[in-house]
Design a protein around this motif. Structure first.
Motif, PDB file in Angstrom:
ATOM      1  N   UNK A   4       0.850  -1.196   0.000  1.00  0.00           N
ATOM      2  CA  UNK A   4       0.000   0.000   0.000  1.00  0.00           C
ATOM      3  C   UNK A   4       0.886   1.246   0.000  1.00  0.00           C
ATOM      4  N   UNK A   5       0.536   2.210  -0.866  1.00  0.00           N
ATOM      5  CA  UNK A   5       1.227   3.496  -0.884  1.00  0.00           C
ATOM      6  C   UNK A   5       0.233   4.590  -0.499  1.00  0.00           C
ATOM      7  N   UNK A   6       0.583   5.393   0.494  1.00  0.00           N
ATOM      8  CA  UNK A   6      -0.253   6.523   0.900  1.00  0.00           C
ATOM      9  C   UNK A   6       0.337   7.795   0.302  1.00  0.00           C
ATOM     10  N   UNK A   7      -0.540   8.611  -0.297  1.00  0.00           N
ATOM     11  CA  UNK A   7      -0.051   9.794  -1.003  1.00  0.00           C
ATOM     12  C   UNK A   7      -0.770  11.069  -0.562  1.00  0.00           C
ATOM     13  N   UNK A  33       2.774  -6.548   5.475  1.00  0.00           N
ATOM     14  CA  UNK A  33       2.397  -5.693   4.353  1.00  0.00           C
ATOM     15  C   UNK A  33       3.581  -4.786   4.036  1.00  0.00           C
ATOM     16  N   UNK A  34       3.756  -4.462   2.744  1.00  0.00           N
ATOM     17  CA  UNK A  34       4.760  -3.458   2.397  1.00  0.00           C
ATOM     18  C   UNK A  34       4.035  -2.120   2.329  1.00  0.00           C
ATOM     19  N   UNK A  35       4.446  -1.182   3.182  1.00  0.00           N
ATOM     20  CA  UNK A  35       3.732   0.088   3.291  1.00  0.00           C
ATOM     21  C   UNK A  35       4.716   1.239   3.119  1.00  0.00           C
ATOM     22  N   UNK A  36       4.316   2.214   2.286  1.00  0.00           N
ATOM     23  CA  UNK A  36       5.191   3.363   2.031  1.00  0.00           C
ATOM     24  C   UNK A  36       4.308   4.598   1.850  1.00  0.00           C
ATOM     25  N   UNK A  37       4.936   5.772   1.728  1.00  0.00           N
ATOM     26  CA  UNK A  37       4.185   6.992   1.438  1.00  0.00           C
ATOM     27  C   UNK A  37       4.993   7.867   0.487  1.00  0.00           C
ATOM     28  N   UNK A  38       4.288   8.783  -0.188  1.00  0.00           N
ATOM     29  CA  UNK A  38       4.938   9.674  -1.163  1.00  0.00           C
ATOM     30  C   UNK A  38       4.093  10.931  -1.319  1.00  0.00           C
ATOM     31  N   UNK A  39       4.661  11.930  -2.013  1.00  0.00           N
ATOM     32  CA  UNK A  39       3.945  13.184  -2.258  1.00  0.00           C
ATOM     33  C   UNK A  39       3.751  13.423  -3.742  1.00  0.00           C
ATOM     34  N   UNK A  40       2.696  14.176  -4.096  1.00  0.00           N
ATOM     35  CA  UNK A  40       2.486  14.531  -5.500  1.00  0.00           C
ATOM     36  C   UNK A  40       3.365  15.720  -5.885  1.00  0.00           C
ATOM     37  N   UNK A  41       4.003  16.361  -4.891  1.00  0.00           N
ATOM     38  CA  UNK A  41       4.968  17.433  -5.165  1.00  0.00           C
ATOM     39  C   UNK A  41       6.335  17.022  -4.631  1.00  0.00           C
ATOM     40  N   UNK A  69      10.667  12.445   2.892  1.00  0.00           N
ATOM     41  CA  UNK A  69       9.706  12.743   1.829  1.00  0.00           C
ATOM     42  C   UNK A  69      10.255  12.344   0.462  1.00  0.00           C
ATOM     43  N   UNK A  70       9.387  11.763  -0.345  1.00  0.00           N
ATOM     44  CA  UNK A  70       9.765  11.467  -1.744  1.00  0.00           C
ATOM     45  C   UNK A  70       8.596  11.776  -2.664  1.00  0.00           C
ATOM     46  N   UNK A  71       8.941  12.056  -3.903  1.00  0.00           N
ATOM     47  CA  UNK A  71       7.946  12.323  -4.940  1.00  0.00           C
ATOM     48  C   UNK A  71       7.369  10.991  -5.427  1.00  0.00           C
ATOM     49  N   UNK A  72       6.065  10.986  -5.685  1.00  0.00           N
ATOM     50  CA  UNK A  72       5.455   9.784  -6.252  1.00  0.00           C
ATOM     51  C   UNK A  72       6.045   9.544  -7.651  1.00  0.00           C
ATOM     52  N   UNK A  73       6.195   8.291  -8.061  1.00  0.00           N
ATOM     53  CA  UNK A  73       6.718   8.017  -9.408  1.00  0.00           C
ATOM     54  C   UNK A  73       5.769   7.075 -10.152  1.00  0.00           C
TER      55      UNK A  73
END
Ligand code: 4NP
Length: 150
Positions: A4-7, A33-41, A69-73
């Motif tokens: 799951x990726x939360x954005x 579960x593999x869980x990560x997060x990212x930003x649209x900016x 913080x990382x940018x979504x790809x």
């Protein structure tokens, strides 16, 4: 293993908390579960979560100080089974980028599709506790609805 990726927008306030809460619930339930997060900016790329998110997580016995913080790809659409956006803007941005396994956080937990409020400009810490409480309900419901909890 399901993933799951939360954005959110900056990946410093809301989605880092979502990531941490989901990891906590998964671990409590003995689920991998593999869980990560990212930003649209990329405005905060490489930065740690904002002070108030670190503080609210700490109040709930979670340490998020190591998150960056990382940018979504575009690859995230292939790498993750579920991508969960925090608000309508994040959702629409991801949809335009071609994301398919896309969900909105507020569609879970009885919030009738509400956005997870952007707490970045809140001066008061209280807003972060509200975001935390909303995320907990939404994520618990999301995991149950998707059959990800035992
Ligand atoms: P987040 O909050 O999307 O929950 O990480 C924000 C962080 C930064 C900004 C906006 C929202 N900003 O405008 O820089």
């Amino acid at each position: 293993m399901k993933s799951i990726l939360f954005v959110c927008l900056g990946n410093i306030c809301r989605s880092p908390l979502a990531e941490a809460i989901a990891k906590k619930i998964a671990s409590k339930n003995g689920v991998s579960l593999h869980i990560d997060s990212a930003g649209t900016s990329d405005w905060h790329e490489g930065e740690s979560p904002c002070e108030n998110s670190i503080k609210v997580a700490k109040n709930h016995d979670i340490d998020i100080t190591n998150q960056k913080s990382r940018l979504v790809k575009l690859d995230d659409n292939i790498s993750f089974d579920y991508v969960v956006a925090m608000d309508e803007n994040n959702y629409q941005n991801l949809k335009q980028l071609g994301f398919t396994n896309l969900y909105k956080m507020g569609d879970f937990g009885g919030f009738n599709g509400s956005c997870v409020p952007d707490p970045y400009h809140y001066k008061e810490f209280e807003g972060f506790e509200k975001v935390y409480a909303m995320l907990e309900l939404c994520i618990d419901d999301f995991l149950k609805t998707k059959g990800l909890l035992k």
